[in-house]
Design a protein around this motif. Structure first.
Motif, PDB file in Angstrom:
ATOM      1  N   ILE A   1       0.850  -1.181   0.000  1.00  0.00           N
ATOM      2  CA  ILE A   1       0.000   0.000   0.000  1.00  0.00           C
ATOM      3  C   ILE A   1       0.888   1.232   0.000  1.00  0.00           C
ATOM      4  N   GLY A   2       0.606   2.153  -0.909  1.00  0.00           N
ATOM      5  CA  GLY A   2       1.321   3.417  -0.962  1.00  0.00           C
ATOM      6  C   GLY A   2       0.487   4.534  -0.373  1.00  0.00           C
ATOM      7  N   TYR A   3       0.727   5.757  -0.840  1.00  0.00           N
ATOM      8  CA  TYR A   3       0.092   6.909  -0.209  1.00  0.00           C
ATOM      9  C   TYR A   3      -0.176   7.987  -1.251  1.00  0.00           C
ATOM     10  N   VAL A   4      -1.415   8.457  -1.279  1.00  0.00           N
ATOM     11  CA  VAL A   4      -1.798   9.558  -2.160  1.00  0.00           C
ATOM     12  C   VAL A   4      -2.399  10.665  -1.307  1.00  0.00           C
ATOM     13  N   SER A   5      -1.933  11.896  -1.532  1.00  0.00           N
ATOM     14  CA  SER A   5      -2.485  13.036  -0.811  1.00  0.00           C
ATOM     15  C   SER A   5      -2.919  14.105  -1.798  1.00  0.00           C
TER      16      SER A   5
ATOM     17  N   ASP B   1      10.575   8.383  -4.248  1.00  0.00           N
ATOM     18  CA  ASP B   1      10.667   7.173  -3.423  1.00  0.00           C
ATOM     19  C   ASP B   1       9.706   6.095  -3.915  1.00  0.00           C
ATOM     20  N   ALA B   2       8.496   6.482  -4.312  1.00  0.00           N
ATOM     21  CA  ALA B   2       7.542   5.494  -4.825  1.00  0.00           C
ATOM     22  C   ALA B   2       8.106   4.799  -6.066  1.00  0.00           C
ATOM     23  N   ILE B   3       8.753   5.575  -6.936  1.00  0.00           N
ATOM     24  CA  ILE B   3       9.363   4.976  -8.133  1.00  0.00           C
ATOM     25  C   ILE B   3      10.457   3.999  -7.729  1.00  0.00           C
ATOM     26  N   ARG B   4      11.286   4.395  -6.778  1.00  0.00           N
ATOM     27  CA  ARG B   4      12.370   3.510  -6.352  1.00  0.00           C
ATOM     28  C   ARG B   4      11.837   2.268  -5.660  1.00  0.00           C
ATOM     29  N   TYR B   5      10.803   2.414  -4.848  1.00  0.00           N
ATOM     30  CA  TYR B   5      10.218   1.237  -4.203  1.00  0.00           C
ATOM     31  C   TYR B   5       9.742   0.246  -5.266  1.00  0.00           C
TER      32      TYR B   5
ATOM     33  N   ILE C   1       1.903   6.740 -10.752  1.00  0.00           N
ATOM     34  CA  ILE C   1       3.216   6.202 -10.382  1.00  0.00           C
ATOM     35  C   ILE C   1       3.054   4.964  -9.508  1.00  0.00           C
ATOM     36  N   HIS C   2       2.146   5.007  -8.556  1.00  0.00           N
ATOM     37  CA  HIS C   2       1.931   3.849  -7.690  1.00  0.00           C
ATOM     38  C   HIS C   2       1.384   2.659  -8.480  1.00  0.00           C
ATOM     39  N   GLU C   3       0.450   2.916  -9.366  1.00  0.00           N
ATOM     40  CA  GLU C   3      -0.096   1.812 -10.158  1.00  0.00           C
ATOM     41  C   GLU C   3       0.991   1.171 -11.008  1.00  0.00           C
TER      42      GLU C   3
ATOM     43  N   ILE D   1       4.012   1.467   2.679  1.00  0.00           N
ATOM     44  CA  ILE D   1       5.299   2.141   2.594  1.00  0.00           C
ATOM     45  C   ILE D   1       5.142   3.455   1.845  1.00  0.00           C
ATOM     46  N   ARG D   2       5.726   4.500   2.398  1.00  0.00           N
ATOM     47  CA  ARG D   2       5.777   5.791   1.716  1.00  0.00           C
ATOM     48  C   ARG D   2       7.052   6.502   2.126  1.00  0.00           C
ATOM     49  N   GLY D   3       7.546   7.376   1.260  1.00  0.00           N
ATOM     50  CA  GLY D   3       8.833   7.991   1.499  1.00  0.00           C
ATOM     51  C   GLY D   3       8.750   9.437   1.925  1.00  0.00           C
TER      52      GLY D   3
END
Length: 376
Positions: free
Chosen positions: A6-10, A349-353, A36-38, A341-343
């Protein structure tokens, strides 16, 4: 067990290290973050809720509109929307997204912040209301005949809904809260239990308490844990980056004016005060862990938790991608199969994850499951 990321969108770019800029709601940022997360292999994204923040359900709806597969984990506070209406709202969005909705129930943290929305109940009363609220959600989602409900907080007559969850298994309910009241409600009514990043011994103890609470109701919960991974090409570089991040937070705190009339309650980078310091049990646990040491186990780091008072999920795993992946595997062995996880640098960071971390963890878990199957 299947693992989930799970990532994070704000609504706009914001972390403890960044000064807020631009519009309060930035549709381009929401779209970019969701995409990016998808594309990075995340299963879902969390959309947080706060007494001063944009509406989490509407932000999630916009994120869903620009993606095709990404799941949504919508933070929701019981008590401010009628449970029957909330059930229809989530079921409607679940149909629009073809089954991509999950809900993260948050009963409360700082009392002053809750009062900003008119909630003056005690902690015990809030959890009693949450339990009643979730019972009604589940009853309406079941889609049986119209029902009545006579409780302490809600009285309903002939409640029903023409819109039910998109999938037969319904809409997953995640739950947060580490107090005894929270664990009791989670064990009875939640599908998933979320804890913040803690040392493995602490996490194992909490997982066992929640698991036992679920067993008392013949239920099995899924467990989620939250981290802010700090990854670099070498371990030394990763720890150097962690030190820079802590310094950035401390520098930013020195420039933020004290909260007036609750304005800074939702500023993750603000220096905690007596009024804004979180009082929920999860934050208290982080405060105690951070007070003992900035480092735990092989690479759990609590530097940001120390300077923010345990606000939000603020603990990190620090190291190379291989080292952090191995640490996540250790938590998987405790029965935790979801990683939020979120950076501190959200998009990069999302791209690197997605490139370096998620594939490694999935491969390690697949290997682990094969070994279990063979030995079993």
């Amino acid at each position: 067990m299947s693992i989930e990321f799970i990532g994070y969108v704000s609504a706009r770019e914001q972390t403890e290290t960044l000064d807020l800029s631009g519009p309060e709601i930035d549709p381009a940022y929401i779209a970019a973050t969701a995409l990016i997360h998808e594309r990075s292999g995340f299963d879902r994204v969390l959309v947080a809720a706060h007494s001063t923040s944009p509406d989490s359900t509407l932000i999630a709806q916009y994120a869903a509109s620009v993606t095709s597969q990404l799941g949504l984990l919508i933070a929701h506070r019981p008590g401010f929307t009628a449970p029957t209406l909330a059930a229809r709202q989530f079921a409607t969005l679940d149909h629009i997204t073809q089954g991509r909705v999950a809900v993260h129930i948050i009963t409360g943290g700082n009392d002053r912040e809750l009062e900003a929305d008119g909630d003056h109940l005690s902690k015990v009363e809030r959890y009693q209301r949450t339990a009643e609220y979730l019972q009604i959600l589940r009853r309406e989602w079941a889609g049986d005949r119209p029902f009545d409900h006579d409780g302490r907080f809600y009285r309903l007559r002939n409640a029903s809904s023409s819109v039910l969850p998109y999938q037969p298994e319904g809409i997953p309910l995640y739950f947060g809260g580490a107090s005894e009241e929270a664990i009791g409600v989670a064990g009875e009514l939640a599908d998933g239990y979320a804890l913040w990043g803690e040392p493995r011994a602490n996490a194992a103890e909490l997982v066992e308490k929640v698991r036992s609470a679920g067993q008392r109701h013949n239920r099995s919960l899924r467990f989620s844990i939250s981290f802010r991974p700090i990854i670099a090409d070498t371990e030394e570089e990763a720890w150097e980056r962690a030190a820079i991040i802590q310094k950035q937070v401390e520098t930013r705190q020195a420039t933020i004016l004290p909260a007036q009339n609750g304005i800074a309650l939702d500023d993750a980078g603000a220096h905690p005060t007596e009024d804004t310091l979180p009082t929920n049990e999860g934050s208290r646990r982080l405060q105690a862990i951070a007070a003992k040491s900035a480092r735990h186990d092989e690479r759990l780091w609590t530097g940001v938790a120390q300077v923010t008072g345990g606000r939000w999920n603020s603990t990190s795993l620090v190291g190379t991608a291989d080292q952090v992946a191995d640490s996540l595997l250790q938590y998987y062995r405790l029965g935790i199969e979801t990683f939020l996880i979120r950076g501190f640098d959200p998009l990069n960071d999302a791209i690197r994850y997605g490139r370096d971390l998620i594939p490694r963890v999935r491969a390690l878990v697949e290997q682990e499951d094969k070994l279990r199957h063979t030995s079993g």
